[in-house]
Design a protein around this motif. Structure first.
Motif, PDB file in Angstrom:
ATOM      1  N   ALA A 101       0.826  -1.206   0.000  1.00 23.33           N
ATOM      2  CA  ALA A 101       0.000   0.000   0.000  1.00 23.33           C
ATOM      3  C   ALA A 101       0.860   1.257   0.000  1.00 23.33           C
ATOM      4  N   ALA A 102       2.009   1.225   0.666  1.00 29.49           N
ATOM      5  CA  ALA A 102       2.900   2.388   0.695  1.00 29.49           C
ATOM      6  C   ALA A 102       3.336   2.772  -0.720  1.00 29.49           C
ATOM      7  N   TYR A 103       3.563   1.772  -1.556  1.00 30.54           N
ATOM      8  CA  TYR A 103       3.935   2.030  -2.951  1.00 30.54           C
ATOM      9  C   TYR A 103       2.848   2.847  -3.652  1.00 30.54           C
ATOM     10  N   PHE A 104       1.585   2.444  -3.474  1.00 30.19           N
ATOM     11  CA  PHE A 104       0.483   3.147  -4.139  1.00 30.19           C
ATOM     12  C   PHE A 104       0.165   4.478  -3.471  1.00 30.19           C
ATOM     13  N   ARG A 105       0.321   4.569  -2.170  1.00 32.42           N
ATOM     14  CA  ARG A 105       0.079   5.851  -1.496  1.00 32.42           C
ATOM     15  C   ARG A 105       1.089   6.905  -1.937  1.00 32.42           C
ATOM     16  N   ALA A 106       2.298   6.466  -2.263  1.00 34.24           N
ATOM     17  CA  ALA A 106       3.333   7.398  -2.735  1.00 34.24           C
ATOM     18  C   ALA A 106       3.107   7.814  -4.191  1.00 34.24           C
ATOM     19  N   ARG A 107       2.206   7.129  -4.859  1.00 39.71           N
ATOM     20  CA  ARG A 107       1.902   7.409  -6.273  1.00 39.71           C
ATOM     21  C   ARG A 107       0.390   7.554  -6.428  1.00 39.71           C
ATOM     22  N   PRO A 108      -0.154   8.730  -6.102  1.00 39.15           N
ATOM     23  CA  PRO A 108      -1.610   8.922  -6.094  1.00 39.15           C
ATOM     24  C   PRO A 108      -2.295   8.572  -7.423  1.00 39.15           C
ATOM     25  N   HIS A 109      -1.608   8.815  -8.536  1.00 41.99           N
ATOM     26  CA  HIS A 109      -2.228   8.488  -9.827  1.00 41.99           C
ATOM     27  C   HIS A 109      -2.400   6.978  -9.998  1.00 41.99           C
ATOM     28  N   LEU A 110      -1.458   6.192  -9.483  1.00 40.60           N
ATOM     29  CA  LEU A 110      -1.605   4.741  -9.541  1.00 40.60           C
ATOM     30  C   LEU A 110      -2.670   4.252  -8.558  1.00 40.60           C
ATOM     31  N   LYS A 111      -2.745   4.918  -7.421  1.00 42.17           N
ATOM     32  CA  LYS A 111      -3.769   4.576  -6.432  1.00 42.17           C
ATOM     33  C   LYS A 111      -5.160   4.789  -7.029  1.00 42.17           C
ATOM     34  N   LYS A 112      -5.371   5.920  -7.691  1.00 42.61           N
ATOM     35  CA  LYS A 112      -6.656   6.183  -8.356  1.00 42.61           C
ATOM     36  C   LYS A 112      -6.890   5.174  -9.469  1.00 42.61           C
ATOM     37  N   GLY A 113      -5.802   4.802 -10.133  1.00 44.17           N
ATOM     38  CA  GLY A 113      -5.909   3.819 -11.206  1.00 44.17           C
ATOM     39  C   GLY A 113      -6.405   2.475 -10.709  1.00 44.17           C
ATOM     40  N   LEU A 114      -5.984   2.059  -9.518  1.00 49.49           N
ATOM     41  CA  LEU A 114      -6.465   0.803  -8.944  1.00 49.49           C
ATOM     42  C   LEU A 114      -7.975   0.841  -8.743  1.00 49.49           C
ATOM     43  N   PHE A 115      -8.455   1.932  -8.164  1.00 45.42           N
ATOM     44  CA  PHE A 115      -9.887   2.070  -7.910  1.00 45.42           C
ATOM     45  C   PHE A 115     -10.651   2.065  -9.232  1.00 45.42           C
ATOM     46  N   PHE A 116     -10.167   2.824 -10.200  1.00 47.78           N
ATOM     47  CA  PHE A 116     -10.813   2.885 -11.513  1.00 47.78           C
ATOM     48  C   PHE A 116     -10.789   1.509 -12.179  1.00 47.78           C
ATOM     49  N   CYS A 117      -9.679   0.817 -12.068  1.00 44.40           N
ATOM     50  CA  CYS A 117      -9.525  -0.510 -12.659  1.00 44.40           C
ATOM     51  C   CYS A 117     -10.530  -1.488 -12.041  1.00 44.40           C
ATOM     52  N   ASP A 118     -10.731  -1.428 -10.739  1.00 44.34           N
ATOM     53  CA  ASP A 118     -11.709  -2.296 -10.080  1.00 44.34           C
ATOM     54  C   ASP A 118     -13.096  -2.052 -10.658  1.00 44.34           C
ATOM     55  N   ARG A 119     -13.475  -0.804 -10.768  1.00 39.48           N
ATOM     56  CA  ARG A 119     -14.801  -0.466 -11.290  1.00 39.48           C
ATOM     57  C   ARG A 119     -14.940  -0.858 -12.762  1.00 39.48           C
TER      58      ARG A 119
END
Length: 171
Positions: free
Chosen positions: A13-31
């Motif tokens: 999670a630290a990896y994705f928290r440090a990269r907000p665009h990838l974090k948003k991408g995960l959520f978008f990818c799930d949907r």
């Protein structure tokens, strides 16, 4: 050195928290993946009806996911496993908060449905089936990375969905 689920999750999670665009991408990818499976299955059913597939095939196409959802619901009620982000679970901080129930984590309903749909596609289109298995695997990773499921929830969903699809469509 042995790590707990919480340690491994927080490192990921630290990896994705440090990269907000990838974090948003995960959520978008799930949907997107969830909607994609819903639409692909609906289109498949409509095509099967329009192309006048034999009644036996239509029953298989409709019965496999129905059986899978029924079994997932029974298992979730029987096992009643808390989600990783609940206080009764690993008490992690997910990348995105989930609204609604904090219980019923095992098996993953999303992944079970993705895999039963993928296996249902196989006898009619090997390419669509294999592609759907790949997208189902991606969906499993995304839900793990978001902190919404334990790895065993996802594996259980994939196995249950695959077994339902094989049992109904190939036996």
């Amino acid at each position: 050195m042995r790590y707990s689920y919480s340690d491994l999750y927080e490192k990921n999670a630290a990896y994705f928290r440090a990269r907000p665009h990838l974090k948003k991408g995960l959520f978008f990818c799930d949907r997107l993946l969830t909607l994609g499976f819903f639409l692909a299955y609906g289109a498949f059913v409509l095509c099967a009806i329009a192309l006048e597939y034999p009644a036996e095939d239509l029953i298989k196409i409709l019965f496999a996911p129905a059986l899978c959802l029924f079994l997932v619901s029974l298992l979730r009620l029987a096992i009643f496993r808390p989600r990783p982000y609940s206080e009764k679970g690993a008490n992690i901080q997910p990348l995105y908060s989930k609204k609604g129930s904090f219980e019923h984590s095992f098996p993953s309903r999303h992944v079970a449905c993705a895999f039963v749909i993928a296996i249902t596609f196989l006898p009619y289109s090997i390419g669509a089936g294999i592609c759907s298995i790949a997208f189902g695997s991606l969906l499993a990773y995304v839900r793990l990375a978001l902190g919404w499921h334990y790895p065993t929830d996802l594996l259980g969903g994939a196995v249950l969905g695959s077994l339902c699809g094989f049992f109904v469509c190939f036996l």
